[in-house]
Scaffold this motif. Sequence first.
Motif, PDB file in Angstrom:
ATOM      1  N   ASN A 118       0.821  -1.206   0.000  1.00 16.97           N
ATOM      2  CA  ASN A 118       0.000   0.000   0.000  1.00 16.97           C
ATOM      3  C   ASN A 118       0.859   1.261   0.000  1.00 16.97           C
ATOM      4  OD1 ASN A 118      -2.926  -0.696   0.040  1.00 16.97           O
ATOM      5  ND2 ASN A 118      -2.295  -1.921   1.798  1.00 16.97           N
ATOM      6  N   TYR A 119       2.021   1.174   0.588  1.00 18.18           N
ATOM      7  CA  TYR A 119       2.997   2.264   0.505  1.00 18.18           C
ATOM      8  C   TYR A 119       3.341   2.536  -0.962  1.00 18.18           C
ATOM      9  CZ  TYR A 119       7.154   4.860   2.216  1.00 18.18           C
ATOM     10  OH  TYR A 119       8.091   5.812   2.522  1.00 18.18           O
ATOM     11  N   PHE A 120       3.558   1.457  -1.724  1.00 18.03           N
ATOM     12  CA  PHE A 120       3.804   1.579  -3.156  1.00 18.03           C
ATOM     13  C   PHE A 120       2.593   2.190  -3.856  1.00 18.03           C
ATOM     14  CE2 PHE A 120       2.882  -0.698  -7.210  1.00 18.03           C
ATOM     15  CZ  PHE A 120       3.813  -0.056  -8.006  1.00 18.03           C
ATOM     16  N   LYS A 121       1.396   1.761  -3.487  1.00 15.23           N
ATOM     17  CA  LYS A 121       0.176   2.256  -4.139  1.00 15.23           C
ATOM     18  C   LYS A 121       0.004   3.754  -3.918  1.00 15.23           C
ATOM     19  CE  LYS A 121      -3.813   1.157  -2.322  1.00 15.23           C
ATOM     20  NZ  LYS A 121      -5.041   0.393  -1.968  1.00 15.23           N
ATOM     21  N   TYR A 122       0.126   4.181  -2.676  1.00 12.43           N
ATOM     22  CA  TYR A 122      -0.182   5.574  -2.364  1.00 12.43           C
ATOM     23  C   TYR A 122       0.971   6.530  -2.649  1.00 12.43           C
ATOM     24  CZ  TYR A 122      -4.420   3.829  -0.194  1.00 12.43           C
ATOM     25  OH  TYR A 122      -5.637   3.226   0.019  1.00 12.43           O
ATOM     26  N   CYS A 123       2.211   6.056  -2.487  1.00  9.99           N
ATOM     27  CA  CYS A 123       3.358   6.954  -2.654  1.00  9.99           C
ATOM     28  C   CYS A 123       3.962   6.906  -4.052  1.00  9.99           C
ATOM     29  CB  CYS A 123       4.444   6.640  -1.619  1.00  9.99           C
ATOM     30  SG  CYS A 123       3.946   7.027   0.061  1.00  9.99           S
ATOM     31  N   PHE A 124       3.592   5.888  -4.856  1.00 13.66           N
ATOM     32  CA  PHE A 124       4.151   5.837  -6.201  1.00 13.66           C
ATOM     33  C   PHE A 124       3.063   5.794  -7.274  1.00 13.66           C
ATOM     34  CE2 PHE A 124       6.569   4.507  -9.858  1.00 13.66           C
ATOM     35  CZ  PHE A 124       7.756   5.202  -9.683  1.00 13.66           C
ATOM     36  N   LEU A 125       2.149   4.844  -7.184  1.00 10.92           N
ATOM     37  CA  LEU A 125       1.118   4.773  -8.219  1.00 10.92           C
ATOM     38  C   LEU A 125       0.294   6.055  -8.266  1.00 10.92           C
ATOM     39  CD1 LEU A 125      -0.250   1.110  -8.017  1.00 10.92           C
ATOM     40  CD2 LEU A 125       1.376   2.076  -9.641  1.00 10.92           C
ATOM     41  N   LYS A 126      -0.154   6.514  -7.114  1.00  8.66           N
ATOM     42  CA  LYS A 126      -0.959   7.737  -7.104  1.00  8.66           C
ATOM     43  C   LYS A 126      -0.120   8.955  -7.446  1.00  8.66           C
ATOM     44  CE  LYS A 126      -4.822   6.386  -4.151  1.00  8.66           C
ATOM     45  NZ  LYS A 126      -5.853   6.695  -5.176  1.00  8.66           N
ATOM     46  N   ALA A 127       1.138   8.958  -7.004  1.00  6.98           N
ATOM     47  CA  ALA A 127       2.006  10.106  -7.305  1.00  6.98           C
ATOM     48  C   ALA A 127       2.280  10.224  -8.796  1.00  6.98           C
ATOM     49  CB  ALA A 127       3.310   9.988  -6.534  1.00  6.98           C
ATOM     50  N   THR A 128       2.297   9.097  -9.501  1.00  5.55           N
ATOM     51  CA  THR A 128       2.529   9.114 -10.945  1.00  5.55           C
ATOM     52  C   THR A 128       1.232   9.103 -11.737  1.00  5.55           C
ATOM     53  OG1 THR A 128       2.743   6.692 -10.912  1.00  5.55           O
ATOM     54  CG2 THR A 128       4.775   7.986 -10.766  1.00  5.55           C
ATOM     55  N   GLU A 129       0.089   9.178 -11.029  1.00  6.02           N
ATOM     56  CA  GLU A 129      -1.241   9.221 -11.646  1.00  6.02           C
ATOM     57  C   GLU A 129      -1.501   7.993 -12.519  1.00  6.02           C
ATOM     58  OE1 GLU A 129      -1.537  13.012 -13.610  1.00  6.02           O
ATOM     59  OE2 GLU A 129      -1.682  14.096 -11.725  1.00  6.02           O
ATOM     60  N   THR A 130      -1.002   6.848 -12.054  1.00 11.36           N
ATOM     61  CA  THR A 130      -1.269   5.584 -12.744  1.00 11.36           C
ATOM     62  C   THR A 130      -2.669   5.099 -12.372  1.00 11.36           C
ATOM     63  OG1 THR A 130       1.075   5.027 -12.586  1.00 11.36           O
ATOM     64  CG2 THR A 130      -0.440   3.235 -13.138  1.00 11.36           C
ATOM     65  N   ASP A 131      -3.462   4.785 -13.377  1.00  5.76           N
ATOM     66  CA  ASP A 131      -4.849   4.365 -13.150  1.00  5.76           C
ATOM     67  C   ASP A 131      -4.889   2.912 -12.680  1.00  5.76           C
ATOM     68  OD1 ASP A 131      -7.696   4.707 -13.243  1.00  5.76           O
ATOM     69  OD2 ASP A 131      -7.682   3.430 -15.031  1.00  5.76           O
ATOM     70  N   PHE A 132      -5.737   2.601 -11.692  1.00  2.60           N
ATOM     71  CA  PHE A 132      -5.915   1.222 -11.237  1.00  2.60           C
ATOM     72  C   PHE A 132      -7.290   1.077 -10.597  1.00  2.60           C
ATOM     73  CE2 PHE A 132      -3.789   3.569  -7.829  1.00  2.60           C
ATOM     74  CZ  PHE A 132      -4.588   3.292  -6.723  1.00  2.60           C
ATOM     75  N   HIS A 133      -7.760  -0.175 -10.528  1.00  2.00           N
ATOM     76  CA  HIS A 133      -9.038  -0.515  -9.894  1.00  2.00           C
ATOM     77  C   HIS A 133      -8.742  -0.888  -8.447  1.00  2.00           C
ATOM     78  CE1 HIS A 133     -12.719  -2.655  -8.874  1.00  2.00           C
ATOM     79  NE2 HIS A 133     -13.280  -2.211 -10.002  1.00  2.00           N
ATOM     80  N   GLU A 134      -9.230  -0.086  -7.524  1.00  2.00           N
ATOM     81  CA  GLU A 134      -8.860  -0.232  -6.123  1.00  2.00           C
ATOM     82  C   GLU A 134      -9.105  -1.636  -5.585  1.00  2.00           C
ATOM     83  OE1 GLU A 134      -7.167   1.652  -2.823  1.00  2.00           O
ATOM     84  OE2 GLU A 134      -8.052   2.947  -4.357  1.00  2.00           O
ATOM     85  N   LEU A 135     -10.303  -2.197  -5.836  1.00  2.00           N
ATOM     86  CA  LEU A 135     -10.650  -3.497  -5.266  1.00  2.00           C
ATOM     87  C   LEU A 135      -9.855  -4.624  -5.921  1.00  2.00           C
ATOM     88  CD1 LEU A 135     -14.524  -3.142  -4.819  1.00  2.00           C
ATOM     89  CD2 LEU A 135     -12.718  -2.885  -3.108  1.00  2.00           C
TER      90      LEU A 135
ATOM     91  N   GLN B 277       8.348  -2.303  -3.226  1.00  2.00           N
ATOM     92  CA  GLN B 277       8.634  -1.652  -1.946  1.00  2.00           C
ATOM     93  C   GLN B 277       9.607  -0.496  -2.142  1.00  2.00           C
ATOM     94  OE1 GLN B 277      11.280  -3.691   0.779  1.00  2.00           O
ATOM     95  NE2 GLN B 277       9.764  -3.470   2.409  1.00  2.00           N
ATOM     96  N   VAL B 278      10.646  -0.721  -2.926  1.00  2.00           N
ATOM     97  CA  VAL B 278      11.649   0.317  -3.182  1.00  2.00           C
ATOM     98  C   VAL B 278      11.022   1.498  -3.919  1.00  2.00           C
ATOM     99  CG1 VAL B 278      13.657   0.803  -4.642  1.00  2.00           C
ATOM    100  CG2 VAL B 278      13.700  -1.135  -3.079  1.00  2.00           C
ATOM    101  N   LEU B 279      10.170   1.225  -4.908  1.00  2.00           N
ATOM    102  CA  LEU B 279       9.523   2.310  -5.636  1.00  2.00           C
ATOM    103  C   LEU B 279       8.636   3.136  -4.708  1.00  2.00           C
ATOM    104  CD1 LEU B 279       8.633   0.576  -9.017  1.00  2.00           C
ATOM    105  CD2 LEU B 279      10.220   2.481  -8.673  1.00  2.00           C
ATOM    106  N   GLY B 280       7.986   2.484  -3.762  1.00  2.00           N
ATOM    107  CA  GLY B 280       7.200   3.226  -2.780  1.00  2.00           C
ATOM    108  C   GLY B 280       8.070   4.169  -1.971  1.00  2.00           C
ATOM    109  N   ALA B 281       9.225   3.661  -1.518  1.00  2.00           N
ATOM    110  CA  ALA B 281      10.146   4.502  -0.745  1.00  2.00           C
ATOM    111  C   ALA B 281      10.704   5.634  -1.599  1.00  2.00           C
ATOM    112  CB  ALA B 281      11.278   3.637  -0.191  1.00  2.00           C
ATOM    113  N   TYR B 282      11.084   5.325  -2.843  1.00  2.00           N
ATOM    114  CA  TYR B 282      11.611   6.363  -3.729  1.00  2.00           C
ATOM    115  C   TYR B 282      10.534   7.410  -4.024  1.00  2.00           C
ATOM    116  CZ  TYR B 282      15.703   3.426  -4.715  1.00  2.00           C
ATOM    117  OH  TYR B 282      16.847   2.689  -4.611  1.00  2.00           O
ATOM    118  N   GLY B 283       9.283   6.961  -4.168  1.00  2.00           N
ATOM    119  CA  GLY B 283       8.203   7.906  -4.420  1.00  2.00           C
ATOM    120  C   GLY B 283       8.030   8.873  -3.267  1.00  2.00           C
ATOM    121  N   PHE B 284       8.055   8.344  -2.049  1.00  2.00           N
ATOM    122  CA  PHE B 284       7.880   9.215  -0.882  1.00  2.00           C
ATOM    123  C   PHE B 284       9.071  10.156  -0.710  1.00  2.00           C
ATOM    124  CE2 PHE B 284       8.470  10.045   3.685  1.00  2.00           C
ATOM    125  CZ  PHE B 284       7.285  10.739   3.926  1.00  2.00           C
TER     126      PHE B 284
END
Length: 512
Positions: free
Chosen positions: A154-171, A281-288
């Motif tokens: 979820n760290y990856f989801k919120y700090c990288f996917l959302k930061a890069t505006e990548t579209d995804f289906h939450e569920l 995990q690393v991408l999440g950390a790099y995003g934050f």
Amino acid sequence: MEKLIALYKDWSGAEPRTIEKLPGAGSNREYYRLWDDDGHSVVGCIGTSRDENHAFVCLARHFTRRQLPVPKVLAVSGDELRYLQTDLGTLSLYDAIRGGREAGGRYTLAEQELLRRTIRELPNIQIRGARGLDFSQCYPQPEFDMDSVLFDLNYFKYCFLKATETDFHELKLEADFRLMAKDLTAERQEAFLYRDFQARNVMLRGSDMQPCFIDFQGGRKGPYYYDLASFLWQASARYPHKLRRELVFEYYNALKQFTEVPTSHHFVARLSLFVLFRTLQVLGAYGFRGYFERKQHFIVSIPPAIQNLRELLTLNPQLFPYPHLMDVLRRLCDLPQFQQIETTANRADGYKTTDRNPYKAHPKDGPATFSKYDGAGPLVVRVYSFSYRKGIPEDESGNGGGYVFDCRATHNPGRYEPYKQLTGLDEPVIRFLEDDGEILTFLDAVYRLADAHVRRYIQRGFTSLMFCFGCTGGQHRSVYSAQHLAEHIHKKFGVEVRICHREQGIEQTLTA
């Protein structure tokens, strides 16, 4: 700082003669080197978390009792926010292998040996270090479990996917995350999971440069695959596939000395899953750290991490049965902004450019003039191997530029019967040249020169650059050198590279 000095005085009986603050990394902890009047030094730590410091102290004391290569804790303050430890010196593995990293992953034999020595030592702390260890002292949790996996995903989801505006289906993504977490924790293991096992956290001591381990305060009980994935798929290290494979083999054989191991097929499949998890995990950390805290070091680390992800997605799809996650990751790798991020990372040499004109003239110089080729782009690089007996290849572009490198000063495998019918593309010749090592030192210098030239040509929008490698017969050393430079440039800059091994009648295009 005053309290750290007081702790040192209580331990040694005198105040330190000299204090040096050590460079920080991603942590909020501060480290200092303190010297006495005789020139002996210790390292002092000031932390902001009592629990984190407590974990390090407990782990370090346990590992010291197990005679593992870690710093010895010398003194701890009453509130456990400060402690002193033995000084393991100034040379980290990260610094020792800098040359290979800066050469785009062309590590010398000496650097490769340091990596092998380190990877062989890893099972020692993972397996022997876990014996008798009270994991309840670990911070922030005692064991690698589903909750910790989901937190990182979820760290990856919120700090990288959302930061890069990548579209995804939450569920759908959440369902794949839960399935992945279940798979990652399916095999319970009693090993010590270092968690932050990387070249920066390995110090090299003595004339024989023996690896010692630091910064293990985030460790816990867990699977040993995690640390191997962290180390070998470290984004900035750029370990080539062949070297990674050899280091995995070294680790697998070393692990056998400490515990029963699964079959190699099962081991590789499990490792691949942990590599994917560690990459996210690393991408999440790099995003934050990069997108939110705006730390440049982490921003420039994103492109090689994305490249690791691209390579993972080419593996057997059955290894990753998470359909929506895989779709999201493929679209992530194709996002146009990563082309710009990669360009920025490749300009870390300090050049400041605009889109079309990298130069700002001084008013007294009058208007600048430029080549008619400026801004035309895109760059195409041509790389040749040839025999000096048959002459240097002609420049078909008409620019008359580029480089010709003479490989004849390096050891020639063509002088030995087993290699006479082979070329620099064949594994026995590759192994001969790399084991000998002369060709690697030669190419280290070539890479530095080529990187600077290609980078500037891309900035100016030039369309053609030529590199030629000659040797006696155009069969072994020149073929090896041309092929490796071509692959290096293509991997690092993503431009089109056309390879011609003239005397072998082999042509290849690495597309942009």
